[in-house]
Design a protein around this motif. Structure first.
Motif, PDB file in Angstrom:
ATOM      1  N   VAL A  32       9.874   0.472 -18.247  1.00  0.00           N
ATOM      2  CA  VAL A  32       9.020   1.383 -17.486  1.00  0.00           C
ATOM      3  C   VAL A  32       7.642   1.452 -18.138  1.00  0.00           C
ATOM      4  O   VAL A  32       7.517   1.723 -19.327  1.00  0.00           O
ATOM      5  N   HIS A  33       6.614   1.228 -17.317  1.00  0.00           N
ATOM      6  CA  HIS A  33       5.230   1.250 -17.805  1.00  0.00           C
ATOM      7  C   HIS A  33       4.453   2.460 -17.294  1.00  0.00           C
ATOM      8  O   HIS A  33       3.318   2.671 -17.711  1.00  0.00           O
ATOM      9  N   GLY A  34       5.046   3.215 -16.381  1.00  0.00           N
ATOM     10  CA  GLY A  34       4.360   4.386 -15.859  1.00  0.00           C
ATOM     11  C   GLY A  34       5.107   4.965 -14.673  1.00  0.00           C
ATOM     12  O   GLY A  34       6.133   4.433 -14.238  1.00  0.00           O
ATOM     13  N   GLU A  35       4.586   6.069 -14.175  1.00  0.00           N
ATOM     14  CA  GLU A  35       5.189   6.753 -13.032  1.00  0.00           C
ATOM     15  C   GLU A  35       4.084   7.227 -12.104  1.00  0.00           C
ATOM     16  O   GLU A  35       3.008   7.628 -12.551  1.00  0.00           O
ATOM     17  N   ARG A  36       4.383   7.164 -10.809  1.00  0.00           N
ATOM     18  CA  ARG A  36       3.411   7.632  -9.825  1.00  0.00           C
ATOM     19  C   ARG A  36       4.144   8.072  -8.565  1.00  0.00           C
ATOM     20  O   ARG A  36       4.864   7.273  -7.964  1.00  0.00           O
ATOM     21  N   ALA A  37       3.972   9.320  -8.209  1.00  0.00           N
ATOM     22  CA  ALA A  37       4.471   9.863  -6.942  1.00  0.00           C
ATOM     23  C   ALA A  37       5.946   9.546  -6.680  1.00  0.00           C
ATOM     24  O   ALA A  37       6.320   9.159  -5.579  1.00  0.00           O
ATOM     25  N   GLY A  38       6.789   9.699  -7.698  1.00  0.00           N
ATOM     26  CA  GLY A  38       8.222   9.466  -7.523  1.00  0.00           C
ATOM     27  C   GLY A  38       8.645   8.012  -7.664  1.00  0.00           C
ATOM     28  O   GLY A  38       9.782   7.659  -7.341  1.00  0.00           O
ATOM     29  N   TRP A  39       7.752   7.183  -8.147  1.00  0.00           N
ATOM     30  CA  TRP A  39       8.029   5.758  -8.324  1.00  0.00           C
ATOM     31  C   TRP A  39       7.752   5.357  -9.770  1.00  0.00           C
ATOM     32  O   TRP A  39       6.844   5.887 -10.403  1.00  0.00           O
ATOM     33  N   LEU A  40       8.536   4.392 -10.261  1.00  0.00           N
ATOM     34  CA  LEU A  40       8.337   3.866 -11.606  1.00  0.00           C
ATOM     35  C   LEU A  40       7.709   2.482 -11.536  1.00  0.00           C
ATOM     36  O   LEU A  40       8.133   1.636 -10.740  1.00  0.00           O
ATOM     37  N   ASP A  41       6.707   2.272 -12.359  1.00  0.00           N
ATOM     38  CA  ASP A  41       6.029   0.987 -12.504  1.00  0.00           C
ATOM     39  C   ASP A  41       6.842   0.207 -13.538  1.00  0.00           C
ATOM     40  O   ASP A  41       6.862   0.574 -14.708  1.00  0.00           O
ATOM     41  N   VAL A  42       7.564  -0.838 -13.093  1.00  0.00           N
ATOM     42  CA  VAL A  42       8.537  -1.490 -13.973  1.00  0.00           C
ATOM     43  C   VAL A  42       8.354  -3.004 -14.062  1.00  0.00           C
ATOM     44  O   VAL A  42       7.819  -3.644 -13.164  1.00  0.00           O
ATOM     45  N   GLU A  43       8.869  -3.513 -15.155  1.00  0.00           N
ATOM     46  CA  GLU A  43       8.987  -4.950 -15.385  1.00  0.00           C
ATOM     47  C   GLU A  43      10.477  -5.233 -15.504  1.00  0.00           C
ATOM     48  O   GLU A  43      11.230  -4.404 -16.019  1.00  0.00           O
ATOM     49  N   ILE A  44      10.909  -6.392 -15.014  1.00  0.00           N
ATOM     50  CA  ILE A  44      12.305  -6.794 -15.195  1.00  0.00           C
ATOM     51  C   ILE A  44      12.322  -8.047 -16.066  1.00  0.00           C
ATOM     52  O   ILE A  44      11.368  -8.830 -16.041  1.00  0.00           O
ATOM     53  N   PRO A  45      13.367  -8.241 -16.855  1.00  0.00           N
ATOM     54  CA  PRO A  45      13.364  -9.320 -17.856  1.00  0.00           C
ATOM     55  C   PRO A  45      13.117 -10.721 -17.313  1.00  0.00           C
ATOM     56  O   PRO A  45      12.431 -11.506 -17.936  1.00  0.00           O
ATOM     57  N   GLY A  46      13.633 -11.058 -16.164  1.00  0.00           N
ATOM     58  CA  GLY A  46      13.517 -12.427 -15.673  1.00  0.00           C
ATOM     59  C   GLY A  46      12.405 -12.675 -14.690  1.00  0.00           C
ATOM     60  O   GLY A  46      12.318 -13.750 -14.111  1.00  0.00           O
TER      61      GLY A  46
END
Length: 164
Positions: A32-46
């Motif tokens: 998780v790199h951040g949050e905005r309006a009920g959403w998570l800014d994410v990276e996945i491993p692959g």
């Protein structure tokens, strides 16, 4: 964080109207790199599949790999530059190598076609908070993330990554 027991949808924007770029399995790790309006800014491993216009890609000597030939090249969830395919915030820079997953129209030259590639490390999307859950207490998320990245790297080298 990880995808909830019923999985999660990775989207290009933080909205239910965003394009689903990847369906994440239950328990899939998320950085998780951040949050905005009920959403998570994410990276996945692959990484995950995205579309890039072929004009900005060049073949390499490595089988299945392409190199970005432009600066600040947009990655999109659909093979289109229209409003329905809003680009991701991260951009590809000249020299970045990406694995080709497919083409939109093989009858066209590469430079005139949309190319599906696996987004490079660090590319992020959005997941609704309600589709995630915390890792169990005592879980070393950093170790799990490193192991997942290593596993994905081995799969990429073997030519099987990208469908994650």
């Amino acid at each position: 964080m990880r995808a909830a027991s019923n999985g999660a949808k990775l989207r290009n924007i933080y909205d239910e109207q965003g394009v689903v770029m990847s369906e994440l399995a239950a328990g899939a790790l998320l950085a998780v790199h951040g949050e905005r309006a009920g959403w998570l800014d994410v990276e996945i491993p692959g990484g995950f599949p995205v579309w890039v216009f072929g004009e900005f890609l060049s073949p390499t000597s490595e089988s299945g790999m392409l190199q970005v030939s432009g600066n600040s090249v947009r990655m999109r969830p659909l093979p289109s530059s229209g409003a329905e395919s809003m680009s991701l915030r991260q951009l590809l820079e000249r020299g970045t190598k990406v694995r080709m997953l497919g083409r939109n129209d093989m009858s066209k030259p590469l430079a005139e076609d949309w190319v599906r590639v696996n987004a490079p490390t660090g590319t992020r999307g959005w997941v609704a908070i309600g589709q995630t859950e915390a890792l169990p207490a005592g879980t070393d998320g950093a170790t799990q993330w490193a192991a997942a990245r290593t596993r994905w790297g081995a799969e990429l080298a073997a030519g099987v990554a990208g469908a994650m």
